[in-house]
Write a protein that holds these residues in place. Structure first.
Motif, mmCIF file in Angstrom:
data_model
loop_
_atom_site.group_PDB
_atom_site.id
_atom_site.type_symbol
_atom_site.label_atom_id
_atom_site.label_comp_id
_atom_site.label_asym_id
_atom_site.label_seq_id
_atom_site.Cartn_x
_atom_site.Cartn_y
_atom_site.Cartn_z
ATOM 1 N N ARG A 142 0.810 -1.224 0.000
ATOM 2 C CA ARG A 142 0.000 0.000 0.000
ATOM 3 C C ARG A 142 0.842 1.272 0.000
ATOM 4 N NH1 ARG A 142 -4.158 -0.539 4.807
ATOM 5 N NH2 ARG A 142 -4.664 1.546 4.049
ATOM 6 N N THR B 215 2.562 4.523 -1.169
ATOM 7 C CA THR B 215 2.393 5.520 -2.224
ATOM 8 C C THR B 215 3.766 5.894 -2.775
ATOM 9 O OG1 THR B 215 2.605 7.393 -0.704
ATOM 10 C CG2 THR B 215 0.393 6.448 -0.993
ATOM 11 N N HIS B 216 3.766 6.693 -3.820
ATOM 12 C CA HIS B 216 5.032 7.146 -4.408
ATOM 13 C C HIS B 216 5.863 7.889 -3.380
ATOM 14 C CE1 HIS B 216 7.838 8.880 -7.356
ATOM 15 N NE2 HIS B 216 7.658 10.028 -6.702
ATOM 16 N N GLU B 217 5.234 8.800 -2.647
ATOM 17 C CA GLU B 217 5.962 9.590 -1.654
ATOM 18 C C GLU B 217 6.472 8.724 -0.510
ATOM 19 O OE1 GLU B 217 6.983 12.690 -1.829
ATOM 20 O OE2 GLU B 217 6.144 12.691 -3.850
ATOM 21 N N GLU B 218 5.688 7.716 -0.139
ATOM 22 C CA GLU B 218 6.114 6.820 0.935
ATOM 23 C C GLU B 218 7.303 5.965 0.499
ATOM 24 O OE1 GLU B 218 1.873 6.211 3.314
ATOM 25 O OE2 GLU B 218 2.384 4.927 1.613
#
Length: 229
Positions: A176, A178-181
């Protein structure tokens, strides 16, 4: 580490291994090759490592944060063996004439059998009392969360240890992210020195369920952001 130093410290490893006994593992790291840094080891049964094993997460962090510049050694921190035993570890930083780090000599003490003996003796002295022995850490995971050392035989194991800790600390399931994570995770791994290991990009990409080019793009963006900050 030059040949003279390598020979001298390798003899020291053998000597300390025999002098201290089988409960002490002595390991010599040459940081000229992060991926195959173990060049001498005595009583390797304690961590399960052999010559050619990579730098540990602790050693990578020391190099990445340059903490060796402000100290000559680190004493009595916790490590975890492959079979889950808690070890007491100490490391001396080997430096050249210019005070640059060239190697590390590590001592890992497995005191598990002595703890067992002490518990048995206490139970003889106080047979009717509940003997409770407090430990500094509640579990192996708490040691790793506190920056303890994990001993690995491969780049994959080192990467997995650090990555799992980062994900656990941030309570983020891999599927799960995200790109930023993902960018944040790569940033933390980079700060901990993981990408200094040959093959680390491939392992991180595999474990983050993305491509190697994606990891390189993340690293490139992090470098540019740092330059512009």
């Amino acid at each position: 580490m030059n040949k003279a130093m390598l020979k001298q410290y390798s003899i020291l490893v053998e000597f300390l291994g025999k002098a201290l006994g089988p409960s002490y593992e002595i390991t010599l790291h040459d940081i000229g090759d992060y991926t195959n840094s173990v060049v001498a080891i005595a009583n390797g049964h304690i961590s399960g490592r052999t010559i050619g094993a990579p730098l540990t997460n602790f050693c990578l962090s020391v190099i990445a944060d340059k903490s060796y510049k402000h100290s000559n050694y680190k004493l009595n921190y916790n490590g975890v063996s492959k079979d889950g035993k808690i070890l007491r570890s100490s490391t001396i930083f080997i430096k050249d004439e210019n005070e640059e780090l060239v190697g590390m000599l590590c001592v890992n003490f497995d005191d598990s059998k002595y703890v067992d003996i002490s518990k048995q003796l206490l139970s003889l002295c106080h047979p009717d009392e509940l003997i409770e022995q407090k430990t500094t850490y509640e579990s192996v995971n708490s040691i790793l969360d506190d920056g303890g050392e994990s001993f690995s035989e491969s780049v994959a194991e080192v990467t997995e240890t650090v990555l799992n800790r980062v994900l656990a600390n941030n309570n983020i399931p891999i599927e799960r992210l995200t790109h930023e994570e993902r960018l944040s995770v790569v940033d933390i791994l980079n700060q901990k020195g993981v990408f200094m290991l040959k093959g680390a990009v491939s392992e991180v990409a595999k474990q983050l369920h993305c491509s190697e080019p994606s990891i390189y793009r993340y690293l490139s963006k992090l470098t540019k952001d740092k330059e512009n900050s």
